[in-house]
Design a protein around this motif. Structure first.
Motif, PDB file in Angstrom:
ATOM      1  N   SER A  97      -4.338 -17.124 -51.184  1.00 50.51           N
ATOM      2  CA  SER A  97      -3.142 -17.755 -50.621  1.00 50.51           C
ATOM      3  C   SER A  97      -3.470 -19.096 -49.983  1.00 50.51           C
ATOM      4  CB  SER A  97      -2.504 -16.829 -49.574  1.00 50.51           C
ATOM      5  OG  SER A  97      -3.418 -16.559 -48.522  1.00 50.51           O
ATOM      6  N   ASP A  98      -4.702 -19.571 -50.193  1.00 47.73           N
ATOM      7  CA  ASP A  98      -5.144 -20.826 -49.587  1.00 47.73           C
ATOM      8  C   ASP A  98      -4.468 -22.013 -50.259  1.00 47.73           C
ATOM      9  OD1 ASP A  98      -6.431 -22.993 -48.512  1.00 47.73           O
ATOM     10  OD2 ASP A  98      -8.385 -22.561 -49.396  1.00 47.73           O
ATOM     11  N   PHE A  99      -3.529 -22.624 -49.535  1.00 39.52           N
ATOM     12  CA  PHE A  99      -2.880 -23.840 -50.035  1.00 39.52           C
ATOM     13  C   PHE A  99      -3.052 -24.948 -48.996  1.00 39.52           C
ATOM     14  CE2 PHE A  99       0.796 -24.504 -53.280  1.00 39.52           C
ATOM     15  CZ  PHE A  99       0.113 -25.585 -53.815  1.00 39.52           C
ATOM     16  N   SER A 100      -4.234 -25.003 -48.433  1.00 41.53           N
ATOM     17  CA  SER A 100      -4.564 -25.999 -47.420  1.00 41.53           C
ATOM     18  C   SER A 100      -4.736 -27.372 -48.059  1.00 41.53           C
ATOM     19  CB  SER A 100      -5.860 -25.608 -46.717  1.00 41.53           C
ATOM     20  OG  SER A 100      -6.936 -25.598 -47.651  1.00 41.53           O
ATOM     21  N   GLY A 101      -4.846 -28.382 -47.217  1.00 43.25           N
ATOM     22  CA  GLY A 101      -5.115 -29.720 -47.729  1.00 43.25           C
ATOM     23  C   GLY A 101      -6.431 -29.788 -48.474  1.00 43.25           C
ATOM     24  N   ALA A 102      -7.444 -29.072 -47.965  1.00 42.38           N
ATOM     25  CA  ALA A 102      -8.734 -29.051 -48.650  1.00 42.38           C
ATOM     26  C   ALA A 102      -8.596 -28.435 -50.029  1.00 42.38           C
ATOM     27  CB  ALA A 102      -9.752 -28.262 -47.821  1.00 42.38           C
ATOM     28  N   ARG A 103      -7.776 -27.380 -50.145  1.00 34.56           N
ATOM     29  CA  ARG A 103      -7.580 -26.757 -51.450  1.00 34.56           C
ATOM     30  C   ARG A 103      -6.853 -27.704 -52.396  1.00 34.56           C
ATOM     31  NH1 ARG A 103      -9.005 -24.774 -55.995  1.00 34.56           N
ATOM     32  NH2 ARG A 103      -7.174 -24.239 -57.241  1.00 34.56           N
ATOM     33  N   VAL A 104      -5.909 -28.488 -51.887  1.00 35.53           N
ATOM     34  CA  VAL A 104      -5.202 -29.447 -52.738  1.00 35.53           C
ATOM     35  C   VAL A 104      -6.188 -30.410 -53.375  1.00 35.53           C
ATOM     36  CG1 VAL A 104      -3.670 -31.463 -52.657  1.00 35.53           C
ATOM     37  CG2 VAL A 104      -2.950 -29.302 -51.625  1.00 35.53           C
ATOM     38  N   ARG A 105      -7.109 -30.914 -52.584  1.00 33.90           N
ATOM     39  CA  ARG A 105      -8.105 -31.843 -53.133  1.00 33.90           C
ATOM     40  C   ARG A 105      -9.014 -31.144 -54.147  1.00 33.90           C
ATOM     41  NH1 ARG A 105      -9.018 -36.737 -50.821  1.00 33.90           N
ATOM     42  NH2 ARG A 105      -7.650 -37.304 -49.082  1.00 33.90           N
ATOM     43  N   HIS A 124       2.046 -33.016 -58.749  1.00 41.56           N
ATOM     44  CA  HIS A 124       3.062 -32.222 -58.067  1.00 41.56           C
ATOM     45  C   HIS A 124       2.447 -31.174 -57.140  1.00 41.56           C
ATOM     46  CE1 HIS A 124       6.458 -33.548 -60.573  1.00 41.56           C
ATOM     47  NE2 HIS A 124       5.719 -33.338 -61.645  1.00 41.56           N
ATOM     48  N   LEU A 125       3.152 -30.883 -56.060  1.00 42.43           N
ATOM     49  CA  LEU A 125       2.952 -29.669 -55.284  1.00 42.43           C
ATOM     50  C   LEU A 125       3.678 -28.554 -56.018  1.00 42.43           C
ATOM     51  CD1 LEU A 125       2.075 -28.213 -52.629  1.00 42.43           C
ATOM     52  CD2 LEU A 125       4.301 -28.902 -51.683  1.00 42.43           C
ATOM     53  N   HIS A 126       2.958 -27.500 -56.391  1.00 40.87           N
ATOM     54  CA  HIS A 126       3.503 -26.498 -57.300  1.00 40.87           C
ATOM     55  C   HIS A 126       3.970 -25.249 -56.562  1.00 40.87           C
ATOM     56  CE1 HIS A 126       2.907 -23.994 -61.230  1.00 40.87           C
ATOM     57  NE2 HIS A 126       4.173 -24.355 -61.054  1.00 40.87           N
ATOM     58  N   ASP A 127       5.230 -24.892 -56.769  1.00 40.75           N
ATOM     59  CA  ASP A 127       5.822 -23.676 -56.218  1.00 40.75           C
ATOM     60  C   ASP A 127       5.522 -23.496 -54.728  1.00 40.75           C
ATOM     61  OD1 ASP A 127       7.009 -23.032 -58.609  1.00 40.75           O
ATOM     62  OD2 ASP A 127       5.469 -21.604 -59.224  1.00 40.75           O
ATOM     63  N   PRO A 128       5.970 -24.437 -53.901  1.00 44.40           N
ATOM     64  CA  PRO A 128       5.700 -24.327 -52.462  1.00 44.40           C
ATOM     65  C   PRO A 128       6.385 -23.135 -51.807  1.00 44.40           C
ATOM     66  CG  PRO A 128       7.288 -26.066 -52.903  1.00 44.40           C
ATOM     67  CD  PRO A 128       6.759 -25.637 -54.231  1.00 44.40           C
ATOM     68  N   GLU A 129       7.287 -22.467 -52.530  1.00 48.13           N
ATOM     69  CA  GLU A 129       7.899 -21.260 -51.976  1.00 48.13           C
ATOM     70  C   GLU A 129       6.861 -20.182 -51.686  1.00 48.13           C
ATOM     71  OE1 GLU A 129       9.159 -21.332 -56.458  1.00 48.13           O
ATOM     72  OE2 GLU A 129       8.762 -22.774 -54.836  1.00 48.13           O
ATOM     73  N   ARG A 130       5.669 -20.334 -52.251  1.00 50.99           N
ATOM     74  CA  ARG A 130       4.606 -19.360 -51.971  1.00 50.99           C
ATOM     75  C   ARG A 130       4.151 -19.404 -50.513  1.00 50.99           C
ATOM     76  NH1 ARG A 130       0.904 -20.614 -57.248  1.00 50.99           N
ATOM     77  NH2 ARG A 130       1.644 -22.729 -56.813  1.00 50.99           N
ATOM     78  N   ILE A 131       4.353 -20.549 -49.862  1.00 49.43           N
ATOM     79  CA  ILE A 131       3.940 -20.643 -48.453  1.00 49.43           C
ATOM     80  C   ILE A 131       5.081 -21.071 -47.536  1.00 49.43           C
ATOM     81  CG2 ILE A 131       1.519 -21.069 -48.997  1.00 49.43           C
ATOM     82  CD1 ILE A 131       2.034 -24.051 -48.429  1.00 49.43           C
ATOM     83  N   GLY A 132       6.160 -21.606 -48.085  1.00 44.25           N
ATOM     84  CA  GLY A 132       7.301 -21.987 -47.275  1.00 44.25           C
ATOM     85  C   GLY A 132       7.249 -23.430 -46.805  1.00 44.25           C
ATOM     86  N   VAL A 133       8.352 -23.888 -46.248  1.00 41.26           N
ATOM     87  CA  VAL A 133       8.493 -25.282 -45.844  1.00 41.26           C
ATOM     88  C   VAL A 133       7.559 -25.630 -44.691  1.00 41.26           C
ATOM     89  CG1 VAL A 133      10.088 -27.013 -44.925  1.00 41.26           C
ATOM     90  CG2 VAL A 133      10.888 -25.358 -46.630  1.00 41.26           C
ATOM     91  N   GLU A 134       7.548 -24.797 -43.664  1.00 42.33           N
ATOM     92  CA  GLU A 134       6.759 -25.116 -42.465  1.00 42.33           C
ATOM     93  C   GLU A 134       5.284 -25.256 -42.794  1.00 42.33           C
ATOM     94  OE1 GLU A 134       5.952 -23.383 -37.933  1.00 42.33           O
ATOM     95  OE2 GLU A 134       7.408 -22.405 -39.264  1.00 42.33           O
ATOM     96  N   ALA A 145      -2.088 -33.718 -47.639  1.00 45.56           N
ATOM     97  CA  ALA A 145      -3.175 -34.049 -48.574  1.00 45.56           C
ATOM     98  C   ALA A 145      -2.658 -34.848 -49.764  1.00 45.56           C
ATOM     99  CB  ALA A 145      -3.860 -32.768 -49.053  1.00 45.56           C
ATOM    100  N   LEU A 146      -1.492 -34.488 -50.268  1.00 44.58           N
ATOM    101  CA  LEU A 146      -0.917 -35.252 -51.378  1.00 44.58           C
ATOM    102  C   LEU A 146      -0.621 -36.687 -50.958  1.00 44.58           C
ATOM    103  CD1 LEU A 146       1.527 -32.647 -52.963  1.00 44.58           C
ATOM    104  CD2 LEU A 146      -0.468 -33.662 -54.078  1.00 44.58           C
ATOM    105  N   ARG A 147      -0.077 -36.854 -49.773  1.00 46.54           N
ATOM    106  CA  ARG A 147       0.194 -38.206 -49.274  1.00 46.54           C
ATOM    107  C   ARG A 147      -1.098 -39.010 -49.145  1.00 46.54           C
ATOM    108  NH1 ARG A 147       4.315 -38.207 -44.295  1.00 46.54           N
ATOM    109  NH2 ARG A 147       4.462 -40.386 -44.976  1.00 46.54           N
TER     110      ARG A 147
END
Length: 313
Positions: A97-105, A124-134, A145-147
């Motif tokens: 479930s790791d969708f941290s900034g480090a994981r994005v990179r 793209h950020l893919h299926d962010p519903e897996r972790i939610g908006v916050e 991280a994307l920014r």
């Protein structure tokens, strides 16, 4: 194949985009397997077609098979053709479930290695519903991280791609993203993404619409499946049967109407259609060129179900 501007990005993309999740061979999702040779041949056919846009993701396949197979096709074809747009998405590590900034990179690095390219213009950020908006917007999270990747020049444009409108809409409202991709929510059977598309278009975002067939129901037809958006939905099947009968009276394939419903919307820069064989490229182009009378569009409009209840967003 008509070119369209992708919002304010400056990119021009074809009205059709090749979706590549089926090429990862996920029989649990699609009901069939796709071996490597067939997947590579499909990508090579796409590269040689009038379609100049291809979409993939780090998470297509347990080990990124979609990207690896695209990378093999690119190597065999001598690289990305001039004017061709390749986009991918960042995902958590498989089984995590790791969708941290480090994981994005890390996800982006993996994608570039598999694809055999130095960068992609759209990520793209893919299926962010897996972790939610916050969690998506939290410090040290995936959006930050994307920014940063964009600020560093690693990518030109960033997008958000997902299904749940309750997550997509507030993320679009941040003004952070250049592109939004919605799937399974803007079809002949389900218009629930209408407000998202209108708002994104008004903001100048590029809009991509994926899965115009609802995962297969509007392509294979209601006699073949009752699945819509990858789950059994008998009420969607009944609505599709009524639409298919209308199409048959006009001598038009249901799949052509489903595809062109998205293609004819000028707010949508490109419609992403998953393909699983070289033949599907030609079939999709043929469906896009099918003549459809205005009378049929009017009848399909009358047959559109009220705001659907089969997708809980």
């Amino acid at each position: 194949m008509q070119d369209r501007e992708l919002g304010g990005t400056g990119l021009r993309v074809t009205a059709l985009c090749v979706g590549t999740s089926p090429l990862a061979s996920m029989p649990g999702l699609y009901g069939y397997e796709v071996d490597e040779a067939r997947a590579v041949a499909t990508v090579r056919a796409a590269l040689g077609s009038p379609i100049r846009f291809l979409d993939t993701s780090n998470g297509y396949g347990a080990h990124g098979e979609s990207e690896s197979r695209i990378g093999e096709a690119l190597r065999e074809s001598g690289g990305i053709p001039e004017g061709f747009v390749l986009a991918t998405k960042v995902d958590p590590r498989p089984g995590s479930s790791d969708f941290s900034g480090a994981r994005v990179r890390e996800s982006y690095r993996e994608s570039l290695e598999r694809l055999g390219v130095e960068r992609v213009p759209l990520l793209h950020l893919h299926d962010p519903e897996r972790i939610g908006v916050e969690a998506s917007l939290a410090p040290g999270g995936p959006v930050e991280a994307l920014r940063q990747l964009k600020a560093e020049g690693r990518v030109d444009w960033i997008g958000v791609a997902g299904g749940a409108l309750s997550v997509l809409r507030p993320l679009v409202d941040t003004g952070v993203f250049d592109v939004v991709l919605t799937h399974n929510r803007y079809t002949l059977l389900d218009r629930s993404a209408e407000e998202l598309i209108a708002e994104a278009s008004a903001r100048g975002l590029g809009v991509l619409n994926a899965a115009p067939y609802g995962g297969g129901l509007l392509a294979r037809g209601p006699a073949s499946t009752s699945k819509y958006a990858y789950a059994e939905r008998g009420d969607a099947r009944a609505a599709a049967e009524r639409m298919q009968a209308a199409c048959e009276r006009h001598g038009v394939p249901l799949a052509a109407a489903a595809l062109q419903f998205s293609l004819r919307d000028e707010r949508i820069a490109s419609t992403v259609v998953g393909v699983s064989s070289p033949e599907r490229i030609d079939q999709t182009l043929s469906l896009a060129a099918q003549e459809i009378p205005d009378d049929l569009w009017a009848e399909l409009g009358r047959l559109t179900p009220p705001k659907s209840s089969w997708l809980n967003d």
